[in-house]
Enzyme design. Structure first.
Site, short mmCIF file in Angstrom:
data_model
loop_
_atom_site.label_atom_id
_atom_site.label_comp_id
_atom_site.label_asym_id
_atom_site.label_seq_id
_atom_site.Cartn_x
_atom_site.Cartn_y
_atom_site.Cartn_z
N GLU A 172 0.84 -1.21 0.00
CA GLU A 172 0.00 0.00 0.00
C GLU A 172 0.87 1.25 0.00
O GLU A 172 1.74 1.39 0.87
CB GLU A 172 -0.91 -0.01 1.23
CG GLU A 172 -1.90 -1.17 1.21
CD GLU A 172 -2.41 -1.56 2.59
OE1 GLU A 172 -2.17 -0.82 3.56
OE2 GLU A 172 -3.05 -2.64 2.69
N HIS A 225 -0.80 1.01 15.76
CA HIS A 225 0.41 1.45 15.09
C HIS A 225 1.66 1.19 15.94
O HIS A 225 2.74 1.63 15.59
CB HIS A 225 0.36 2.96 14.78
CG HIS A 225 -0.60 3.32 13.70
ND1 HIS A 225 -1.96 3.20 13.84
CD2 HIS A 225 -0.41 3.82 12.45
CE1 HIS A 225 -2.56 3.62 12.72
NE2 HIS A 225 -1.64 3.99 11.87
N LEU A 255 -5.99 -1.88 -1.07
CA LEU A 255 -5.78 -1.92 0.37
C LEU A 255 -6.30 -3.25 0.94
O LEU A 255 -7.45 -3.35 1.35
CB LEU A 255 -6.54 -0.73 0.99
CG LEU A 255 -5.95 -0.07 2.22
CD1 LEU A 255 -6.56 1.29 2.42
CD2 LEU A 255 -6.12 -0.94 3.45
N GLU A 259 -4.46 -6.55 3.00
CA GLU A 259 -3.23 -7.20 3.46
C GLU A 259 -3.19 -8.69 3.12
O GLU A 259 -2.13 -9.21 2.77
CB GLU A 259 -3.06 -7.00 4.97
CG GLU A 259 -2.62 -5.60 5.38
CD GLU A 259 -3.75 -4.58 5.37
OE1 GLU A 259 -4.93 -5.00 5.25
OE2 GLU A 259 -3.48 -3.37 5.48
N GLN A 296 1.96 -1.85 5.97
CA GLN A 296 2.20 -0.46 6.37
C GLN A 296 2.60 -0.31 7.84
O GLN A 296 3.48 0.45 8.18
CB GLN A 296 0.98 0.37 6.05
CG GLN A 296 1.30 1.81 5.78
CD GLN A 296 0.23 2.44 4.92
OE1 GLN A 296 -0.90 2.64 5.36
NE2 GLN A 296 0.57 2.76 3.69
N PHE A 297 1.91 -1.05 8.71
CA PHE A 297 2.25 -1.11 10.14
C PHE A 297 2.00 -2.54 10.59
O PHE A 297 1.06 -3.17 10.12
CB PHE A 297 1.37 -0.17 10.97
CG PHE A 297 1.69 1.29 10.78
CD1 PHE A 297 2.62 1.93 11.59
CD2 PHE A 297 1.07 2.01 9.78
CE1 PHE A 297 2.92 3.27 11.40
CE2 PHE A 297 1.37 3.36 9.59
CZ PHE A 297 2.30 3.98 10.40
N PRO A 335 -5.16 -9.22 9.26
CA PRO A 335 -5.91 -9.93 8.21
C PRO A 335 -5.01 -10.82 7.35
O PRO A 335 -5.50 -11.72 6.68
CB PRO A 335 -6.50 -8.80 7.35
CG PRO A 335 -6.34 -7.56 8.14
CD PRO A 335 -5.20 -7.77 9.08
#
Lengths: 361, 325
Positions: free
Chosen positions: B29, B129, B58, B60, B82-83, B89
């Site tokens: 992403e 995060h 988007l 995962e 991303q994090f 998922p």
């Protein structure tokens, strides 16, 4: 394009053969050689016999859990027959006819259901992924194979299978969406056999068809009679050709029926009426295709009996071989998790071997 | 040599490997056009084209699942989550498939792939995060789990991860993405996966840490040095498989052991390390092997996070406690 003339939102379903094996859609009969038609039929027959024998072995206590295929042979063989040797097959777990057609050996199939990982190690020239148990999680793999095909510039198509229940999974939507976005050469085959174990197709989605799910992702989708091998082949061939020529993915819903239980641990009489099963037995894909071949003078009852006998022996011999194949060597349990066995596994392996040796004393 | 921080070390490793091996593809992403939310992949799409470095929808599970198919079909995907808090998922794919494919197919399908993700707290971020999930991956057979702590290690370990025949989870301590710079060789080099690094030689206690915590331990050592406590600091670098020998030999020498990590305490990596110490150095121990870790609570939001994050003073206090046991 079949996908133009059979819009799933208009309730149109592609069929070519009626339940007696008569052609009802002459213009759409796919161009398949006589030899190939017979080969397709024989693969369906072998699938049926392997299935029946497996259920027998299981009841005799000689086999572990098994997921039968009866009633779905046209969906399985018709779809894969439209692809080529170099193409990929990404299975769910109930596509025996497709696997056999692809070149997986009977011995491997029994090894798998017998509880041996070697049953998932297909020969190098068989482009097929291992059987996938977590529902619909195999579809992103199929799309990834296609993404790589696009990058490499190879004209290879991937045929991926999922059931009606699988279309409710997030990974189904994620995969079909990725396929659309990256225009991958992927043909998604939904084997809609009406039940996800006990849950009927109607309880999976409010959508009238599963094929219409293609529309939201802006890819072609079509519903076909999944017990009509010519219809399955025609739709799959069009999709495979489109994919191979850079036209991207297609979603094909094959409407079929699981005549047997979900697996040998399932009792379908709890959740469905016998009359429903009887109704679908009349649409048996094998009888239908046989009648068609008999009319075309490519097959007859005598050949059928002879072939069944030959397959019975073949299946029995292969099963006996697998029965005698014994247990998985201890080392194999450890050595395939990584390319090289890490130290923690080496220690665990060594300690257990030492224990076994001392235990014998 | 060039002065790089941890982020630019990632970019340089990816750049060099994409240049060297055209089967390496980088995606996720915001990874393509923008170069990632942390800019780890900046410039790669421009240099290598949209086939080799690209944005995905988007999703995962599909990012990781498609990487499985890519690897089966001859590519070496390096995907970015991303994090680490967003990987959940994708766990169906990682635990259910990525980790198992080689064993399931009895070696026919190796998956040479890397899943990169920023992890850990201390950056005052939103929920999801700040997680440290190395234990989930380390507990799963078939995966390797690598965590660098310096720009030099980041480059060498990422290059090793991409070339590794097995799937590697590459966790990047985002708190130190830009915390400091280090001279990093321009040329290609790999650091061995599965080998810990001796950061500081010492004789009184062995301290094991990784990622952002290595620097926190180093900060703690300054006070202790004046007090005459000699600390042997080991940067684990690979969480799975663990470098048992380095740890055991060190504890046999020092007789004391502390592991410091931000992941939750119970069932965490510290418990595993203490077991290794007990198995390999029990008779050498002069004090109970100890862990200083995140609490077993959901990692707090920024206004409470300072209690959760381990500070140098906590580390030096714990070391004093163990040494005077």
């Amino acid at each position: 394009m079949l996908t133009d003339s059979y819009n799933p939102l208009e309730g149109k379903m592609l069929s070519i053969l009626d339940k007696d094996g008569k052609i009802i859609n002459k213009d759409l009969v796919p161009d398949i050689s006589d030899d190939e038609l017979v080969h397709m039929y024989k693969t369906m027959l072998l699938t049926r016999i392997l299935d029946i024998k497996s259920l027998q072995y299981q009841r005799q206590g000689r086999m572990l859990t098994y997921a039968p295929n009866q009633g779905q042979e046209a969906t399985q063989v018709g779809s894969i027959a439209a692809s080529e040797k170099k193409d990929w097959l990404v299975p769910a777990f109930r596509e025996l006819g497709a696997w056999l057609y692809k070149g997986v050996t009977i011995e491997q199939i029994f090894l798998y259901w017998y509880g041996n990982e070697l049953g998932s190690k297909f020969p190098e020239d068989v482009n097929m992924l291992p059987i996938c148990v977590p529902i619909a999680s195999q579809l992103p793999h199929a799309v990834g194979i296609g993404m790589a095909s696009n990058i490499k510039g190879e004209d290879v198509v991937t045929i991926a299978y999922v059931g009606d229940g699988g279309t409710s999974q997030g990974e189904f939507s994620e995969a079909v969406n990725f396929a659309g976005v990256f225009n991958t050469p992927t043909v998604f085959i939904i084997s809609n056999n009406q039940y996800a174990i006990s849950v009927p197709r109607e309880a999976q989605t409010k959508a009238k068809t599963l094929a219409q799910k293609a529309i939201a992702f802006e890819i072609p989708g079509i519903q076909v009679d999944g017990n009509d091998i010519l219809a399955v082949y025609a739709a799959a061939k069009e999709a495979v050709d489109r994919a191979r020529n850079g036209g991207g993915p297609t979603l094909i819903e094959c409407v079929t029926y699981r005549l047997g239980p979900h697996t040998t641990s399932d009792d379908p009489t709890i959740y469905r009426e016998d009359s429903e099963v009887e109704h679908w037995k009349e649409k048996d894909p094998i009888t239908r295709f046989k009648n068609y071949l008999i009319k075309k003078k490519l097959w007859n009852e005598e050949m059928d009996e002879k072939q069944k006998e030959e397959y019975n022996t073949l299946v029995n011999n292969n099963f006996k071989k697998v029965e005698e194949s014994g247990l998985v060597p201890l080392e194999d349990i450890f050595k395939y998790n990584y390319e090289e066995m890490p130290e923690n596994l080496e220690i665990q392996y060594r300690d257990y071997v030492k224990y076994l040796r001392e235990e014998v004393k | 040599m060039a002065l790089l921080n941890n982020i630019s070390a990632i970019t340089e490793a990816l750049d060099q490997e994409m240049g060297r091996d055209n089967t390496v593809v980088v995606y996720g992403e915001d990874v393509g056009f923008e170069g990632g939310v942390f800019r780890a992949t900046v410039g790669l799409q421009k240099k290598y084209g949209k086939d080799r470095c690209f944005d995905t929808p988007l999703a995962e599970a599909a990012i990781i699942g498609s990487a499985v198919g890519m690897a089966v079909n001859g590519m070496k995907p390096v995907v970015e989550i991303q994090f680490s808090g967003f990987v959940l998922p994708g766990l169906n794919q990682i635990i259910g498939h990525v980790a198992r494919y080689r064993n399931r197919s009895r070696g026919r399908y190796n998956l040479p792939m890397v899943i990169r993700m920023p992890y850990g707290g201390g950056v005052r971020a939103l929920e999801h995060h700040s997680e440290s999930l190395e234990d989930i991956f380390a507990q799963t057979p078939g995966l390797k789990v690598v965590i660098p702590s310096t720009p030099y290690d980041t480059k060498g370990l990422l290059l090793a991860a991409i070339r590794d025949p097995d799937p590697v989870i590459f966790l990047e301590p985002k708190r130190i993405y830009r915390a400091f710079k280090q001279e990093v060789p321009k040329e290609d080099y790999v650091l061995p996966i599965g080998k810990a690094k001796l950061v500081n030689e010492g004789s009184d206690i062995t301290v094991v840490a990784w990622g952002a915590l290595v620097r926190e331990v180093q900060n703690a050592l300054k006070d202790l040095k004046d007090e005459g406590i000699s600390v042997e600091l080991i940067d684990l670098r690979t969480i799975s498989p663990i470098d048992r020998d380095t740890i055991i030999k060190s504890v046999q020498k020092t007789g004391r052991f502390l592991v410091v990590h931000e992941a939750y305490k119970s069932f965490g990596p510290g418990a595993e390390l203490i077991s290794i110490v007990n198995e390999g150095a029990f008779l050498y121990l002069e004090a109970p092997p100890t862990r200083l870790t995140g609490f077993d609570v959901t990692i707090p939001l920024p206004k409470g996070e300072h209690h959760f994050i381990i500070k140098p003073k906590q580390i030096s206090d714990k070391i004093r406690e163990i040494v005077s046991f």
